[in-house]
Design a protein around this motif. Structure first.
Motif, PDB file in Angstrom:
ATOM      1  N   LYS A  90       1.046  -1.174   0.084  1.00 48.77           N
ATOM      2  CA  LYS A  90      -0.238   0.144  -0.255  1.00 48.77           C
ATOM      3  C   LYS A  90       1.083   1.330  -0.161  1.00 48.77           C
ATOM      4  O   LYS A  90       0.326   2.476  -0.272  1.00 48.77           O
ATOM      5  N   VAL A  91       2.170   1.398   0.137  1.00 46.01           N
ATOM      6  CA  VAL A  91       2.747   2.497   0.570  1.00 46.01           C
ATOM      7  C   VAL A  91       4.524   2.432  -0.226  1.00 46.01           C
ATOM      8  O   VAL A  91       4.434   3.588  -1.213  1.00 46.01           O
ATOM      9  N   GLN A  97      11.432   4.180   1.855  1.00 47.78           N
ATOM     10  CA  GLN A  97      12.676   4.551   2.032  1.00 47.78           C
ATOM     11  C   GLN A  97      12.511   6.091   2.213  1.00 47.78           C
ATOM     12  O   GLN A  97      13.384   6.746   2.498  1.00 47.78           O
ATOM     13  N   ASP A  98      11.919   7.118   1.807  1.00 47.32           N
ATOM     14  CA  ASP A  98      11.680   8.343   1.029  1.00 47.32           C
ATOM     15  C   ASP A  98      11.901   8.815   3.009  1.00 47.32           C
ATOM     16  O   ASP A  98      11.866   9.398   3.705  1.00 47.32           O
ATOM     17  N   ILE A  99      10.373   8.083   3.741  1.00 51.44           N
ATOM     18  CA  ILE A  99       9.709   8.503   4.692  1.00 51.44           C
ATOM     19  C   ILE A  99      11.270   8.190   5.367  1.00 51.44           C
ATOM     20  O   ILE A  99      11.597   8.797   6.474  1.00 51.44           O
ATOM     21  N   GLN A 100      11.602   7.148   5.447  1.00 52.94           N
ATOM     22  CA  GLN A 100      12.849   7.026   6.635  1.00 52.94           C
ATOM     23  C   GLN A 100      13.912   7.867   6.126  1.00 52.94           C
ATOM     24  O   GLN A 100      14.914   7.848   7.323  1.00 52.94           O
ATOM     25  N   SER A 101      14.099   8.254   5.103  1.00 49.59           N
ATOM     26  CA  SER A 101      15.473   9.602   4.826  1.00 49.59           C
ATOM     27  C   SER A 101      15.377  10.803   5.666  1.00 49.59           C
ATOM     28  O   SER A 101      16.273  11.108   6.101  1.00 49.59           O
ATOM     29  N   THR A 109       7.609  15.143  10.530  1.00 46.38           N
ATOM     30  CA  THR A 109       7.344  15.030  11.936  1.00 46.38           C
ATOM     31  C   THR A 109       6.413  13.798  11.654  1.00 46.38           C
ATOM     32  O   THR A 109       5.875  12.976  11.197  1.00 46.38           O
ATOM     33  N   LYS A 110       6.273  13.829  13.225  1.00 48.57           N
ATOM     34  CA  LYS A 110       5.176  12.486  13.533  1.00 48.57           C
ATOM     35  C   LYS A 110       3.974  12.462  13.508  1.00 48.57           C
ATOM     36  O   LYS A 110       3.539  11.170  12.819  1.00 48.57           O
ATOM     37  N   ASP A 111       3.460  13.180  12.954  1.00 53.46           N
ATOM     38  CA  ASP A 111       1.560  13.785  12.500  1.00 53.46           C
ATOM     39  C   ASP A 111       1.912  13.920  11.121  1.00 53.46           C
ATOM     40  O   ASP A 111       1.003  13.207  10.604  1.00 53.46           O
ATOM     41  N   GLU A 112       2.895  14.162  10.237  1.00 56.11           N
ATOM     42  CA  GLU A 112       2.868  14.096   8.599  1.00 56.11           C
ATOM     43  C   GLU A 112       3.203  12.744   8.571  1.00 56.11           C
ATOM     44  O   GLU A 112       2.373  12.160   7.757  1.00 56.11           O
ATOM     45  N   ILE A 113       4.186  11.214   9.316  1.00 52.23           N
ATOM     46  CA  ILE A 113       3.911  10.356   9.198  1.00 52.23           C
ATOM     47  C   ILE A 113       2.309   9.453   9.491  1.00 52.23           C
ATOM     48  O   ILE A 113       2.454   8.683   8.311  1.00 52.23           O
ATOM     49  N   LEU A 114       2.099   9.746  10.473  1.00 61.56           N
ATOM     50  CA  LEU A 114       0.710   8.911  11.007  1.00 61.56           C
ATOM     51  C   LEU A 114      -0.279   9.688  10.220  1.00 61.56           C
ATOM     52  O   LEU A 114      -1.342   9.026   9.839  1.00 61.56           O
ATOM     53  N   GLN A 115      -0.242  11.001   8.863  1.00 63.39           N
ATOM     54  CA  GLN A 115      -1.652  10.861   8.650  1.00 63.39           C
ATOM     55  C   GLN A 115      -1.035  10.531   7.232  1.00 63.39           C
ATOM     56  O   GLN A 115      -2.110   9.799   6.763  1.00 63.39           O
ATOM     57  N   GLU A 116      -0.394  10.387   6.597  1.00 61.75           N
ATOM     58  CA  GLU A 116       0.284   9.376   5.916  1.00 61.75           C
ATOM     59  C   GLU A 116      -0.423   8.477   5.781  1.00 61.75           C
ATOM     60  O   GLU A 116      -0.511   7.782   4.957  1.00 61.75           O
ATOM     61  N   ILE A 117      -0.049   7.667   6.623  1.00 59.91           N
ATOM     62  CA  ILE A 117      -0.567   5.872   7.125  1.00 59.91           C
ATOM     63  C   ILE A 117      -2.255   5.381   7.087  1.00 59.91           C
ATOM     64  O   ILE A 117      -2.612   4.958   6.587  1.00 59.91           O
ATOM     65  N   GLU A 118      -2.416   7.297   8.127  1.00 58.04           N
ATOM     66  CA  GLU A 118      -4.043   6.928   7.816  1.00 58.04           C
ATOM     67  C   GLU A 118      -4.333   7.313   6.568  1.00 58.04           C
ATOM     68  O   GLU A 118      -5.877   6.184   6.002  1.00 58.04           O
ATOM     69  N   GLU A 119      -3.632   7.598   5.696  1.00 58.74           N
ATOM     70  CA  GLU A 119      -4.805   8.231   4.461  1.00 58.74           C
ATOM     71  C   GLU A 119      -4.459   6.639   3.429  1.00 58.74           C
ATOM     72  O   GLU A 119      -5.581   6.062   2.521  1.00 58.74           O
ATOM     73  N   LYS A 120      -3.302   5.806   4.210  1.00 60.85           N
ATOM     74  CA  LYS A 120      -2.839   4.980   3.110  1.00 60.85           C
ATOM     75  C   LYS A 120      -3.720   3.425   3.696  1.00 60.85           C
ATOM     76  O   LYS A 120      -4.090   1.804   2.858  1.00 60.85           O
TER      77      LYS A 120
END
Length: 140
Positions: A90-91, A97-101, A109-120
């Motif tokens: 899904k991601v 790898q881009d997120i890890q970088s 930020t943590k919130d940006e990562i959570l938002q992306e995961i919640e979208e997917k």
């Protein structure tokens, strides 16, 4: 007529082979990825750092502790390998790898990562992820 039958049969066989390669390829890749990641986290002591980070952040702690009361029989998956396969599907590996970088560089930020995961992912998939993380962190 024989040529058309041959082409149709060839397309069907190639489709089945393509699906098999995709299915088993992602399964093997996710199992290797999860095995390497788990052993790296355990051997380097980073698992303890992650656990301390979660414990010190009330928002993350509450997010993970929701998993303790989840009904596992209603979850779409229950293993690390299945979770990894879903995330890769899904991601995508490139985006991961881009997120890890970006995390290593402090550009996300943590919130940006959570938002992306919640979208997917769906709500059930997120709950299943929480359960797996909870089990990994607290060895349940």
């Amino acid at each position: 007529m024989r040529f058309i039958k041959f082409v149709i049969i060839a397309i069907i066989v190639l489709s089945i082979l393509g699906y098999g390669v995709y299915f088993f390829g992602t399964k093997i890749a996710s199992e290797k990825l999860m095995g390497a990641l788990s052993s790296e986290l355990e051997n380097s002591g980073e698992m303890e750092i992650i656990k301390q980070t979660i414990e010190s952040d009330p928002e993350l702690k509450a997010l993970i502790e929701d998993a303790a009361s989840a009904d596992e029989s209603k979850l779409p998956f229950t293993t690390k390998e299945e979770a990894t396969r879903l995330i890769v599907k899904k991601v995508g590996i490139t985006r991961l790898q881009d997120i890890q970088s970006k995390v290593q560089q402090g550009k996300i930020t943590k919130d940006e990562i959570l938002q992306e995961i919640e979208e997917k992912l769906t709500e059930e998939e997120i709950t299943a992820m929480k359960v797996i993380v909870y089990k990994e962190l607290y060895n349940h």
